[in-house]
Design a protein around this motif. Sequence first.
Motif, PDB file in Angstrom:
ATOM      1  N   TYR A  88     -24.719  63.101  69.574  1.00 31.25           N
ATOM      2  CA  TYR A  88     -23.642  63.461  70.511  1.00 31.25           C
ATOM      3  C   TYR A  88     -22.953  64.750  70.067  1.00 31.25           C
ATOM      4  O   TYR A  88     -22.599  65.592  70.900  1.00 31.25           O
ATOM      5  CB  TYR A  88     -22.631  62.320  70.606  1.00 31.25           C
ATOM      6  CG  TYR A  88     -21.547  62.541  71.638  1.00 31.25           C
ATOM      7  CD1 TYR A  88     -21.798  62.364  72.988  1.00 31.25           C
ATOM      8  CD2 TYR A  88     -20.264  62.931  71.258  1.00 31.25           C
ATOM      9  CE1 TYR A  88     -20.809  62.555  73.939  1.00 31.25           C
ATOM     10  CE2 TYR A  88     -19.268  63.134  72.194  1.00 31.25           C
ATOM     11  CZ  TYR A  88     -19.542  62.943  73.532  1.00 31.25           C
ATOM     12  OH  TYR A  88     -18.559  63.150  74.466  1.00 31.25           O
ATOM     13  N   GLU A  89     -22.764  64.912  68.756  1.00 25.82           N
ATOM     14  CA  GLU A  89     -22.163  66.149  68.251  1.00 25.82           C
ATOM     15  C   GLU A  89     -22.987  67.358  68.679  1.00 25.82           C
ATOM     16  O   GLU A  89     -22.444  68.378  69.117  1.00 25.82           O
ATOM     17  CB  GLU A  89     -22.085  66.103  66.718  1.00 25.82           C
ATOM     18  CG  GLU A  89     -21.119  65.093  66.160  1.00 25.82           C
ATOM     19  CD  GLU A  89     -19.672  65.472  66.405  1.00 25.82           C
ATOM     20  OE1 GLU A  89     -19.202  66.475  65.849  1.00 25.82           O
ATOM     21  OE2 GLU A  89     -19.012  64.752  67.178  1.00 25.82           O
ATOM     22  N   ALA A  90     -24.308  67.254  68.545  1.00 26.85           N
ATOM     23  CA  ALA A  90     -25.179  68.357  68.944  1.00 26.85           C
ATOM     24  C   ALA A  90     -25.121  68.595  70.446  1.00 26.85           C
ATOM     25  O   ALA A  90     -25.128  69.746  70.906  1.00 26.85           O
ATOM     26  CB  ALA A  90     -26.616  68.066  68.516  1.00 26.85           C
ATOM     27  N   PHE A  91     -25.052  67.534  71.212  1.00 29.44           N
ATOM     28  CA  PHE A  91     -24.992  67.628  72.674  1.00 29.44           C
ATOM     29  C   PHE A  91     -23.734  68.378  73.112  1.00 29.44           C
ATOM     30  O   PHE A  91     -23.793  69.314  73.920  1.00 29.44           O
ATOM     31  CB  PHE A  91     -25.022  66.217  73.266  1.00 29.44           C
ATOM     32  CG  PHE A  91     -25.049  66.178  74.772  1.00 29.44           C
ATOM     33  CD1 PHE A  91     -26.212  66.444  75.469  1.00 29.44           C
ATOM     34  CD2 PHE A  91     -23.912  65.846  75.486  1.00 29.44           C
ATOM     35  CE1 PHE A  91     -26.244  66.404  76.854  1.00 29.44           C
ATOM     36  CE2 PHE A  91     -23.930  65.803  76.867  1.00 29.44           C
ATOM     37  CZ  PHE A  91     -25.096  66.079  77.561  1.00 29.44           C
ATOM     38  N   ILE A  92     -22.591  67.988  72.577  1.00 33.46           N
ATOM     39  CA  ILE A  92     -21.323  68.610  72.973  1.00 33.46           C
ATOM     40  C   ILE A  92     -21.216  70.029  72.426  1.00 33.46           C
ATOM     41  O   ILE A  92     -20.702  70.936  73.094  1.00 33.46           O
ATOM     42  CB  ILE A  92     -20.135  67.759  72.484  1.00 33.46           C
ATOM     43  CG1 ILE A  92     -20.151  66.387  73.163  1.00 33.46           C
ATOM     44  CG2 ILE A  92     -18.806  68.470  72.747  1.00 33.46           C
ATOM     45  CD1 ILE A  92     -20.027  66.424  74.670  1.00 33.46           C
ATOM     46  N   SER A  93     -21.713  70.251  71.233  1.00 36.43           N
ATOM     47  CA  SER A  93     -21.605  71.569  70.599  1.00 36.43           C
ATOM     48  C   SER A  93     -22.396  72.646  71.325  1.00 36.43           C
ATOM     49  O   SER A  93     -22.210  73.845  71.046  1.00 36.43           O
ATOM     50  CB  SER A  93     -22.082  71.492  69.146  1.00 36.43           C
ATOM     51  OG  SER A  93     -21.259  70.633  68.389  1.00 36.43           O
ATOM     52  N   ALA A  94     -23.259  72.245  72.251  1.00 36.73           N
ATOM     53  CA  ALA A  94     -24.043  73.231  73.001  1.00 36.73           C
ATOM     54  C   ALA A  94     -23.186  74.064  73.941  1.00 36.73           C
ATOM     55  O   ALA A  94     -23.616  75.135  74.386  1.00 36.73           O
ATOM     56  CB  ALA A  94     -25.141  72.522  73.800  1.00 36.73           C
ATOM     57  N   SER A  95     -21.981  73.603  74.249  1.00 33.63           N
ATOM     58  CA  SER A  95     -21.077  74.409  75.077  1.00 33.63           C
ATOM     59  C   SER A  95     -20.637  75.619  74.260  1.00 33.63           C
ATOM     60  O   SER A  95     -20.092  75.473  73.166  1.00 33.63           O
ATOM     61  CB  SER A  95     -19.863  73.577  75.494  1.00 33.63           C
ATOM     62  OG  SER A  95     -19.143  74.198  76.532  1.00 33.63           O
ATOM     63  N   PRO A  96     -20.873  76.845  74.749  1.00 34.43           N
ATOM     64  CA  PRO A  96     -20.748  78.036  73.885  1.00 34.43           C
ATOM     65  C   PRO A  96     -19.304  78.423  73.569  1.00 34.43           C
ATOM     66  O   PRO A  96     -18.402  78.284  74.404  1.00 34.43           O
ATOM     67  CB  PRO A  96     -21.431  79.127  74.706  1.00 34.43           C
ATOM     68  CG  PRO A  96     -21.283  78.685  76.132  1.00 34.43           C
ATOM     69  CD  PRO A  96     -21.358  77.192  76.100  1.00 34.43           C
ATOM     70  N   LEU A  97     -19.116  78.923  72.369  1.00 40.86           N
ATOM     71  CA  LEU A  97     -17.835  79.469  71.942  1.00 40.86           C
ATOM     72  C   LEU A  97     -17.713  80.903  72.455  1.00 40.86           C
ATOM     73  O   LEU A  97     -18.606  81.724  72.225  1.00 40.86           O
ATOM     74  CB  LEU A  97     -17.749  79.450  70.414  1.00 40.86           C
ATOM     75  CG  LEU A  97     -16.429  79.886  69.772  1.00 40.86           C
ATOM     76  CD1 LEU A  97     -15.371  78.800  69.964  1.00 40.86           C
ATOM     77  CD2 LEU A  97     -16.636  80.138  68.282  1.00 40.86           C
ATOM     78  N   VAL A  98     -16.616  81.208  73.144  1.00 40.81           N
ATOM     79  CA  VAL A  98     -16.429  82.557  73.670  1.00 40.81           C
ATOM     80  C   VAL A  98     -16.058  83.507  72.535  1.00 40.81           C
ATOM     81  O   VAL A  98     -15.647  83.087  71.447  1.00 40.81           O
ATOM     82  CB  VAL A  98     -15.355  82.580  74.778  1.00 40.81           C
ATOM     83  CG1 VAL A  98     -15.750  81.676  75.937  1.00 40.81           C
ATOM     84  CG2 VAL A  98     -14.002  82.192  74.230  1.00 40.81           C
ATOM     85  N   ASN A  99     -16.181  84.793  72.800  1.00 38.81           N
ATOM     86  CA  ASN A  99     -16.000  85.797  71.746  1.00 38.81           C
ATOM     87  C   ASN A  99     -14.541  86.117  71.437  1.00 38.81           C
ATOM     88  O   ASN A  99     -14.214  86.502  70.318  1.00 38.81           O
ATOM     89  CB  ASN A  99     -16.721  87.090  72.138  1.00 38.81           C
ATOM     90  CG  ASN A  99     -18.228  86.917  72.158  1.00 38.81           C
ATOM     91  OD1 ASN A  99     -18.778  86.190  71.338  1.00 38.81           O
ATOM     92  ND2 ASN A  99     -18.895  87.578  73.100  1.00 38.81           N
ATOM     93  N   ASN A 100     -13.672  85.968  72.426  1.00 39.49           N
ATOM     94  CA  ASN A 100     -12.305  86.480  72.252  1.00 39.49           C
ATOM     95  C   ASN A 100     -11.322  85.413  71.808  1.00 39.49           C
ATOM     96  O   ASN A 100     -10.163  85.399  72.214  1.00 39.49           O
ATOM     97  CB  ASN A 100     -11.819  87.119  73.556  1.00 39.49           C
ATOM     98  CG  ASN A 100     -11.815  86.146  74.723  1.00 39.49           C
ATOM     99  OD1 ASN A 100     -12.524  85.148  74.708  1.00 39.49           O
ATOM    100  ND2 ASN A 100     -11.018  86.451  75.740  1.00 39.49           N
ATOM    101  N   VAL A 101     -11.765  84.490  70.935  1.00 39.52           N
ATOM    102  CA  VAL A 101     -10.877  83.476  70.397  1.00 39.52           C
ATOM    103  C   VAL A 101     -11.103  83.357  68.892  1.00 39.52           C
ATOM    104  O   VAL A 101     -12.131  83.795  68.363  1.00 39.52           O
ATOM    105  CB  VAL A 101     -11.101  82.092  71.050  1.00 39.52           C
ATOM    106  CG1 VAL A 101     -10.906  82.146  72.563  1.00 39.52           C
ATOM    107  CG2 VAL A 101     -12.482  81.533  70.704  1.00 39.52           C
ATOM    108  N   THR A 102     -10.141  82.747  68.227  1.00 38.68           N
ATOM    109  CA  THR A 102     -10.295  82.387  66.821  1.00 38.68           C
ATOM    110  C   THR A 102     -10.182  80.874  66.690  1.00 38.68           C
ATOM    111  O   THR A 102      -9.499  80.225  67.488  1.00 38.68           O
ATOM    112  CB  THR A 102      -9.223  83.047  65.940  1.00 38.68           C
ATOM    113  OG1 THR A 102      -7.920  82.627  66.382  1.00 38.68           O
ATOM    114  CG2 THR A 102      -9.318  84.564  66.031  1.00 38.68           C
TER     115      THR A 102
END
Length: 315
Positions: free
Chosen positions: A49-63
């Motif tokens: 499940y962690e891998a499944f949810i983590s597939a949503s991409p992190l945007v570039n303009n955040v920390t």
Amino acid sequence: MLDVLKTTDIKAKTEVITISDAERAREEALRQRFSDFWASATTDLRTTYEAFISASPLVNNVTVEAAHQEAVQGWWVRPEQASSAQAILYIHGGGYVLGSSQAYRGFVSQIVSRTGVPAFILEYPLAPEASLPTAPNTALAAWDWLVAQGFRKIAVVGDSAGGGLSLVTLTQLGKGNSDVKPVAGVVFSPWVDLTFSGASMVDQSVVDPLIGYDYLKDCAQKYVGSFSASDPLASPLLGDLQKLPPLLIQVGTDERLLDDSRQFANRAAQSGVPVQLEIWEGMHHVFQLDVEHIESARTALDRAAQFLLAAFNRG
């Protein structure tokens, strides 16, 4: 003599959002990806499940930054510039037995990028290791911690079981003594009724590609512990909804939790709560996660961001 409208006749403001043939084809392709992913999984359910949810991409303009306090743990997702008074408390899904704040950083970054408001993703203890009332108490502790940090305009956002816990939290805050009240709530496919009264839970015409009735029953049993499933801490649908802030609820037609959203939206409207219900045609459970694959996810998040920004501007 004028007829008096009964509160039971009041319905939530509902919008059914249709999709194009091209979007339907993208959705079908995505469902095949789901099937292939789960069929090929070789790790335990929590890791998968962690891998499944983590597939949503992190945007570039955040920390992103981990927070490890004595009573509150989770992850901050912050935009490059933000008001010091505004924050989002995000409560993740996973049936109360799966998920983590770390796995949800990419998805929450999509909301942060669209609103320009920092979000704290709460890490709460999972069942069966922890049962009620641990998770609601942890969410209230997170709220108090955010207020102590100086935030004065806070919205609560969550998905699936986290959407249900978000609504539990908002209900409790409405009855509490905090001088800071939530400006809004946004929930994606919330699980609000652990008594399973919604017809869509067992309706054979509903084809849910991600979650099933038996899985939800097992999760509910592990989560409630010694509590009754009808306790408002477990099922916010059955609580006192009168002091909730403005709500946006988004749900797909192809999911077991469809009637949870319908029932909650109508009960909230009957209680005088400003509530908007969006029913997305042909969409699966928490489809907003799939921003890389379907236009509906991106559009739904745009609409959720608009709702939140309007609430922050009013608050």
